[in-house]
Motif scaffolding. Structure first.
Motif, PDB file in Angstrom:
ATOM      1  N   PHE A 172      38.732  33.844  38.791  1.00 47.52           N
ATOM      2  CA  PHE A 172      37.625  34.703  39.208  1.00 47.52           C
ATOM      3  C   PHE A 172      36.283  34.135  38.766  1.00 47.52           C
ATOM      4  N   ALA A 217      35.910  35.142  47.735  1.00 51.57           N
ATOM      5  CA  ALA A 217      36.520  36.341  47.164  1.00 51.57           C
ATOM      6  C   ALA A 217      38.019  36.148  46.961  1.00 51.57           C
ATOM      7  N   SER A 264      41.723  38.094  46.677  1.00 58.89           N
ATOM      8  CA  SER A 264      42.606  39.227  46.931  1.00 58.89           C
ATOM      9  C   SER A 264      43.897  38.973  46.157  1.00 58.89           C
ATOM     10  N   GLN A 317      38.924  41.642  45.688  1.00 62.67           N
ATOM     11  CA  GLN A 317      38.585  42.272  46.964  1.00 62.67           C
ATOM     12  C   GLN A 317      39.550  43.404  47.277  1.00 62.67           C
ATOM     13  N   ARG A 350      42.460  45.302  36.781  1.00 59.86           N
ATOM     14  CA  ARG A 350      41.239  46.097  36.873  1.00 59.86           C
ATOM     15  C   ARG A 350      40.057  45.491  36.117  1.00 59.86           C
ATOM     16  N   GLN A 351      40.313  44.425  35.380  1.00 59.97           N
ATOM     17  CA  GLN A 351      39.210  43.739  34.712  1.00 59.97           C
ATOM     18  C   GLN A 351      38.405  42.868  35.679  1.00 59.97           C
ATOM     19  N   TYR A 352      38.987  42.599  36.839  1.00 58.51           N
ATOM     20  CA  TYR A 352      38.407  41.591  37.727  1.00 58.51           C
ATOM     21  C   TYR A 352      37.915  42.216  39.029  1.00 58.51           C
ATOM     22  N   ASN A 353      36.976  41.529  39.649  1.00 57.68           N
ATOM     23  CA  ASN A 353      36.348  42.010  40.874  1.00 57.68           C
ATOM     24  C   ASN A 353      37.152  41.552  42.094  1.00 57.68           C
ATOM     25  N   PRO A 397      39.074  50.460  41.131  1.00 57.55           N
ATOM     26  CA  PRO A 397      37.764  49.882  41.443  1.00 57.55           C
ATOM     27  C   PRO A 397      37.764  49.047  42.715  1.00 57.55           C
ATOM     28  N   PHE A 398      38.939  48.806  43.292  1.00 57.83           N
ATOM     29  CA  PHE A 398      39.045  48.041  44.533  1.00 57.83           C
ATOM     30  C   PHE A 398      40.110  48.696  45.414  1.00 57.83           C
TER      31      PHE A 398
END
Length: 313
Positions: A123, A129, A131, A157, A152-155, A187-188
């Motif tokens: 990341f 991005a 997934s 997609q 959940r720590q990561y952004n 969060p995603f």
């Protein structure tokens, strides 16, 4: 709700994606079968054909990467960016013994700390991005809260979740409590994958989980080319449409692979397609046994010519 075509090794090739998306539109996106980048940092000719086909798919395509090496994943993501892709899917769910024995796919779930370190590197450096596609654990569902806390720590997609463990493979009931845990306050987007085979299955899932943004369909979509269309209110596949689908796909495979290898590809697909026909069990056995192109062609002519469609045509 969005409908995605799952990556299926041997089925959802670039040829299949182009023909299917053109003749049976309706999928919001397709995921490629995984490719495994190596330390050579070169795409093979086969990978380039899959990722940069002459005839593109009519819907967005998400490449899937299978690897346990962050440097190789980041290199591949850069190559995908140069090809025009904006996202890739990281495979953390393949349960195959040949994959997990190498610590890849669902094998990564055995060591959460190492998985966390891998994701941190990916990341931090990926130019496109990311997934994620995962199972809920390697041996037991109780492993999932720890894995979910890592994801959940990561952004990401999205998280595509098959709510079974690697040990369970594709048998037994899916763990809907694990899916609910993942979806609650996520969060995603969390995409559901697992045991949705028919339009009726999917409608029932949608009614029970209206908050879910997307589902990923694999075996059910391979068995019914018109499934995505039907989910959008369209008609079931007609005999004529199935004949054209078979003929165009078979011809494209013959041009790229030659007759025998094209037959092998089509045999894999017909393992699923025959579920559309009533009374096809004996024919399915004959197709599976034959190694002769002419006998295979005769079997398909019999299916398309005389077996009744379950849809009633």
């Amino acid at each position: 709700m969005k409908y995605c075509f799952a990556p299926m090794e041997g089925i959802t090739t670039h040829i299949f994606r182009e023909v299917h998306s053109r003749l049976f539109p309706g999928a919001d996106r397709y995921y490629t079968p995984f490719f495994s980048p190596t330390s050579d940092h070169l795409f093979t000719p086969r990978e380039r054909r899959e990722l940069m086909p002459e005839k593109p798919c009519a819907a967005p395509v998400v490449p899937q990467i299978l690897s346990k090496c962050a440097a190789d994943i980041v290199w591949a993501s850069g190559g995908l960016r140069d090809m025009g892709y904006t996202v890739f899917n990281l495979n953390l769910g393949c349960p195959s013994a040949t994959v997990t024995a190498k610590g890849k796919g669902a094998g990564l779930l055995q060591k959460p700390d190492a998985l966390d370190a891998l994701l941190a590197d990916v990341f931090a450096a990926s130019p496109i991005a990311v997934s994620l596609k995962s199972r809920i654990g390697y041996l037991a569902p109780e492993e999932f809260p720890r894995l979910l806390s890592i994801y959940r720590q990561y952004n990401a997609q999205e998280l595509v979740l098959h709510p079974r463990t690697r040990k369970e493979m594709y048998s037994g009931a899916v763990h809907m409590d694990a899916f609910a845990l993942a979806a609650a306050g996520s969060p995603f987007p969390v995409v559901y994958n697992g045991d949705l085979f028919t339009a009726e299955d999917i409608r029932a899932f949608e009614a029970a989980h209206p908050e879910t943004e997307a589902v990923m369909l694999g075996r059910g979509a391979a068995a019914d080319p018109a499934l995505f269309r039907r989910l959008r209110g369209g008609a079931a596949a007609s005999r004529g449409e199935l004949r054209r689908f078979h003929e165009e796909l078979y011809e494209a495979y013959r041009e790229e692979l030659g007759g025998v290898n094209a037959m092998r590809k089509m045999k894999e697909l017909w393992h699923y397609l025959l579920t559309l026909f009533a009374g096809g069990d004996e024919l399915a056995k004959r197709i599976a046994r034959t190694k002769d192109v002419y006998k295979f062609n005769d079997c398909i002519s019999e299916a398309l010519g005389s077996l009744p469609l379950r849809s009633g045509e």
